[in-house]
Design a protein around this motif. Sequence first.
Motif, PDB file in Angstrom:
ATOM      1  N   LEU A 198     -11.222 -14.430   8.928  1.00 16.77           N
ATOM      2  CA  LEU A 198     -12.369 -13.730   8.295  1.00 16.77           C
ATOM      3  C   LEU A 198     -13.135 -14.489   7.364  1.00 16.77           C
ATOM      4  O   LEU A 198     -14.155 -14.485   7.452  1.00 16.77           O
ATOM      5  N   LYS A 199     -12.498 -15.078   6.631  1.00 15.24           N
ATOM      6  CA  LYS A 199     -13.111 -16.242   5.735  1.00 15.24           C
ATOM      7  C   LYS A 199     -14.013 -17.122   6.149  1.00 15.24           C
ATOM      8  O   LYS A 199     -15.191 -17.480   5.785  1.00 15.24           O
ATOM      9  N   ILE A 200     -13.658 -17.531   7.484  1.00 17.75           N
ATOM     10  CA  ILE A 200     -14.664 -18.276   8.086  1.00 17.75           C
ATOM     11  C   ILE A 200     -15.371 -17.950   9.267  1.00 17.75           C
ATOM     12  O   ILE A 200     -16.169 -18.600   9.919  1.00 17.75           O
ATOM     13  N   ALA A 201     -15.360 -16.573   9.519  1.00 18.64           N
ATOM     14  CA  ALA A 201     -16.040 -15.928  10.431  1.00 18.64           C
ATOM     15  C   ALA A 201     -17.368 -15.893  10.183  1.00 18.64           C
ATOM     16  O   ALA A 201     -18.002 -15.429   9.295  1.00 18.64           O
ATOM     17  N   PRO A 202     -18.194 -15.943  11.240  1.00 15.72           N
ATOM     18  CA  PRO A 202     -19.697 -15.472  11.288  1.00 15.72           C
ATOM     19  C   PRO A 202     -19.806 -13.986  11.191  1.00 15.72           C
ATOM     20  O   PRO A 202     -18.716 -13.358  11.078  1.00 15.72           O
ATOM     21  N   GLU A 203     -20.975 -13.606  10.594  1.00  6.63           N
ATOM     22  CA  GLU A 203     -21.019 -12.149  10.577  1.00  6.63           C
ATOM     23  C   GLU A 203     -21.106 -11.358  11.970  1.00  6.63           C
ATOM     24  O   GLU A 203     -21.700 -11.972  12.917  1.00  6.63           O
ATOM     25  N   PHE A 204     -20.271 -10.483  11.999  1.00  8.96           N
ATOM     26  CA  PHE A 204     -19.903  -9.685  13.368  1.00  8.96           C
ATOM     27  C   PHE A 204     -20.047  -8.184  13.373  1.00  8.96           C
ATOM     28  O   PHE A 204     -19.990  -7.827  12.053  1.00  8.96           O
ATOM     29  N   ASP A 205     -20.327  -7.539  14.180  1.00  8.34           N
ATOM     30  CA  ASP A 205     -20.193  -6.296  14.331  1.00  8.34           C
ATOM     31  C   ASP A 205     -18.800  -5.493  14.783  1.00  8.34           C
ATOM     32  O   ASP A 205     -18.363  -4.442  14.372  1.00  8.34           O
ATOM     33  N   VAL A 206     -17.978  -6.099  15.632  1.00 11.75           N
ATOM     34  CA  VAL A 206     -16.948  -5.617  16.312  1.00 11.75           C
ATOM     35  C   VAL A 206     -16.165  -7.030  16.878  1.00 11.75           C
ATOM     36  O   VAL A 206     -16.609  -7.847  17.193  1.00 11.75           O
ATOM     37  N   ILE A 207     -14.778  -6.706  16.480  1.00  9.67           N
ATOM     38  CA  ILE A 207     -13.787  -7.665  17.151  1.00  9.67           C
ATOM     39  C   ILE A 207     -13.202  -7.066  18.344  1.00  9.67           C
ATOM     40  O   ILE A 207     -13.140  -5.952  18.748  1.00  9.67           O
ATOM     41  N   MET A 208     -12.928  -8.152  19.222  1.00  6.71           N
ATOM     42  CA  MET A 208     -12.668  -7.908  20.493  1.00  6.71           C
ATOM     43  C   MET A 208     -11.604  -8.726  21.033  1.00  6.71           C
ATOM     44  O   MET A 208     -11.467  -9.801  20.703  1.00  6.71           O
ATOM     45  N   THR A 209     -10.357  -8.324  21.682  1.00  5.18           N
ATOM     46  CA  THR A 209      -9.158  -9.011  22.299  1.00  5.18           C
ATOM     47  C   THR A 209      -8.870  -8.706  23.440  1.00  5.18           C
ATOM     48  O   THR A 209      -9.479  -7.778  23.979  1.00  5.18           O
ATOM     49  N   ALA A 210      -8.213  -9.428  24.185  1.00  9.57           N
ATOM     50  CA  ALA A 210      -7.288  -8.943  25.377  1.00  9.57           C
ATOM     51  C   ALA A 210      -5.863  -8.563  25.140  1.00  9.57           C
ATOM     52  O   ALA A 210      -5.204  -9.071  24.259  1.00  9.57           O
ATOM     53  N   GLU A 211      -5.438  -7.287  25.925  1.00  6.82           N
ATOM     54  CA  GLU A 211      -4.172  -7.010  25.564  1.00  6.82           C
ATOM     55  C   GLU A 211      -3.038  -8.279  26.171  1.00  6.82           C
ATOM     56  O   GLU A 211      -3.578  -8.834  26.947  1.00  6.82           O
ATOM     57  N   ALA A 212      -1.883  -8.479  25.576  1.00 10.36           N
ATOM     58  CA  ALA A 212      -1.394  -7.734  24.531  1.00 10.36           C
ATOM     59  C   ALA A 212      -1.051  -8.293  23.449  1.00 10.36           C
ATOM     60  O   ALA A 212      -1.052  -7.852  22.214  1.00 10.36           O
ATOM     61  N   LYS A 213      -0.934  -9.742  23.364  1.00  9.37           N
ATOM     62  CA  LYS A 213      -0.399 -10.443  22.048  1.00  9.37           C
ATOM     63  C   LYS A 213      -1.470 -10.349  21.086  1.00  9.37           C
ATOM     64  O   LYS A 213      -1.021 -10.584  19.832  1.00  9.37           O
ATOM     65  N   GLY A 214      -2.820 -10.389  21.469  1.00 10.24           N
ATOM     66  CA  GLY A 214      -3.744 -10.519  20.295  1.00 10.24           C
ATOM     67  C   GLY A 214      -3.917  -9.180  19.364  1.00 10.24           C
ATOM     68  O   GLY A 214      -4.866  -9.094  18.669  1.00 10.24           O
ATOM     69  N   ILE A 215      -3.496  -8.111  19.963  1.00 11.91           N
ATOM     70  CA  ILE A 215      -3.797  -6.800  19.465  1.00 11.91           C
ATOM     71  C   ILE A 215      -3.583  -6.483  18.010  1.00 11.91           C
ATOM     72  O   ILE A 215      -4.292  -6.038  17.445  1.00 11.91           O
ATOM     73  N   PRO A 216      -2.302  -6.901  17.442  1.00  8.68           N
ATOM     74  CA  PRO A 216      -1.998  -6.930  16.013  1.00  8.68           C
ATOM     75  C   PRO A 216      -3.257  -7.586  15.276  1.00  8.68           C
ATOM     76  O   PRO A 216      -3.446  -7.131  14.278  1.00  8.68           O
ATOM     77  N   LEU A 217      -3.371  -8.860  15.457  1.00  4.99           N
ATOM     78  CA  LEU A 217      -4.392  -9.791  15.255  1.00  4.99           C
ATOM     79  C   LEU A 217      -5.729  -8.976  14.888  1.00  4.99           C
ATOM     80  O   LEU A 217      -6.405  -8.812  13.947  1.00  4.99           O
ATOM     81  N   ALA A 218      -6.141  -8.543  16.023  1.00  2.00           N
ATOM     82  CA  ALA A 218      -7.356  -7.799  16.086  1.00  2.00           C
ATOM     83  C   ALA A 218      -7.622  -6.501  15.376  1.00  2.00           C
ATOM     84  O   ALA A 218      -8.587  -6.381  14.567  1.00  2.00           O
ATOM     85  N   TYR A 219      -6.575  -5.770  15.416  1.00  2.70           N
ATOM     86  CA  TYR A 219      -6.501  -4.809  14.435  1.00  2.70           C
ATOM     87  C   TYR A 219      -6.397  -4.861  13.071  1.00  2.70           C
ATOM     88  O   TYR A 219      -7.144  -4.544  12.421  1.00  2.70           O
ATOM     89  N   GLU A 220      -5.830  -6.000  12.564  1.00  3.25           N
ATOM     90  CA  GLU A 220      -5.566  -6.327  11.242  1.00  3.25           C
ATOM     91  C   GLU A 220      -6.810  -6.838  10.631  1.00  3.25           C
ATOM     92  O   GLU A 220      -7.398  -6.693   9.569  1.00  3.25           O
TER      93      GLU A 220
END
Lengths: 185, 185
Positions: free
Chosen positions: B46-68
């Motif tokens: 998040l510290k290096i992320a550009p400005e965004f409206d919504v985070i998106m991932t694909a199941e399954a392994k990325g889910i906890p990261l997207a949630y957090e």
Amino acid sequence: METYELHVAGLTRDLPVCEVNEHLSIAAFIMFGDVEITIAAAQALLKIAPEFDVIMTAEAKGIPLAYEMARQSGKYNYVVARKYPKLYMKNVFSASVRSITTDKEQTLYLSQDEADYINGKRVLLVDDVVSTGESIRAVRVLAERAGANIIGIQTVLVEGEAQGRTDLQYLGVIPVFNADGTPKE
Amino acid sequence: METYELHVAGLTRDLPVCEVNEHLSIAAFIMFGDVEITIAAAQALLKIAPEFDVIMTAEAKGIPLAYEMARQSGKYNYVVARKYPKLYMKNVFSASVRSITTDKEQTLYLSQDEADYINGKRVLLVDDVVSTGESIRAVRVLAERAGANIIGIQTVLVEGEAQGRTDLQYLGVIPVFNADGTPKE
């Protein structure tokens, strides 16, 4: 009826009502994408949870809840049973259960390391919705085979025949519906 | 070599090294079960992320990261592309991509409501590991077809051929290995 108004963990959500077949519609509760309800449900479930060592769920819909409960509890660890064996599972630990309703077999997988990890530990099983109970039963069988001591089962909601089950803790109930949108008795 | 010592987001983890075939082994990075590394990686991304409206991932392994990341950012919303169409998707929105390496077709699914939700929004795609890049490409195609404005791709780690990619942001790299455990050049 297009939506069903759910009140749970102090929040209100309009759930889409989806037709399963000509006799049955269900209200779909999807925690994916909803951080607010995940935090609130995790908090409410932890408040009534028995003492545990580790939280366990099955992929995929239960993952954010399991993660959030692990985070809030400060235990910082949880186990996700997978639907398919994965390369990272050097030795695969699995268990299969036959569905009572569909006669299909469902198999869930852990790595041997994960199975060893939950062996002898007090495991709390969690999920978003328990309906037929088949999914949570599959996780339970897997955990028991791994030697886990299952001290509780928690779900945000119970639906249909799961209402009134005394072997699990839940925060709310959702009815199942007739095709015309009226709740089934 | 049985494990590879990874340093990422201020933490150290011993990753199991798993044989893919007689010429290739990989270090398996599994965020499932590891709340500490999920929190730290989400923070660093998040510290290096550009400005965004919504985070998106694909199941399954990325889910906890997207949630957090959704939780920490205070946006409280994220979208999970599913591997199979689900009952709750009254109208299914999907996109397929053909794998360059395996020639298999991969399809990802959203509900029409989710597709409408990301349409025109600044979407940040996230995942745990980018390796061949096939998975993240599939999510990107899906998001673009839904009308999303993809303003960034972030991953905790890049592996193998993905090292040096300039179209994504990452926190660390993991080598791929020869069968004898030596890192490939």
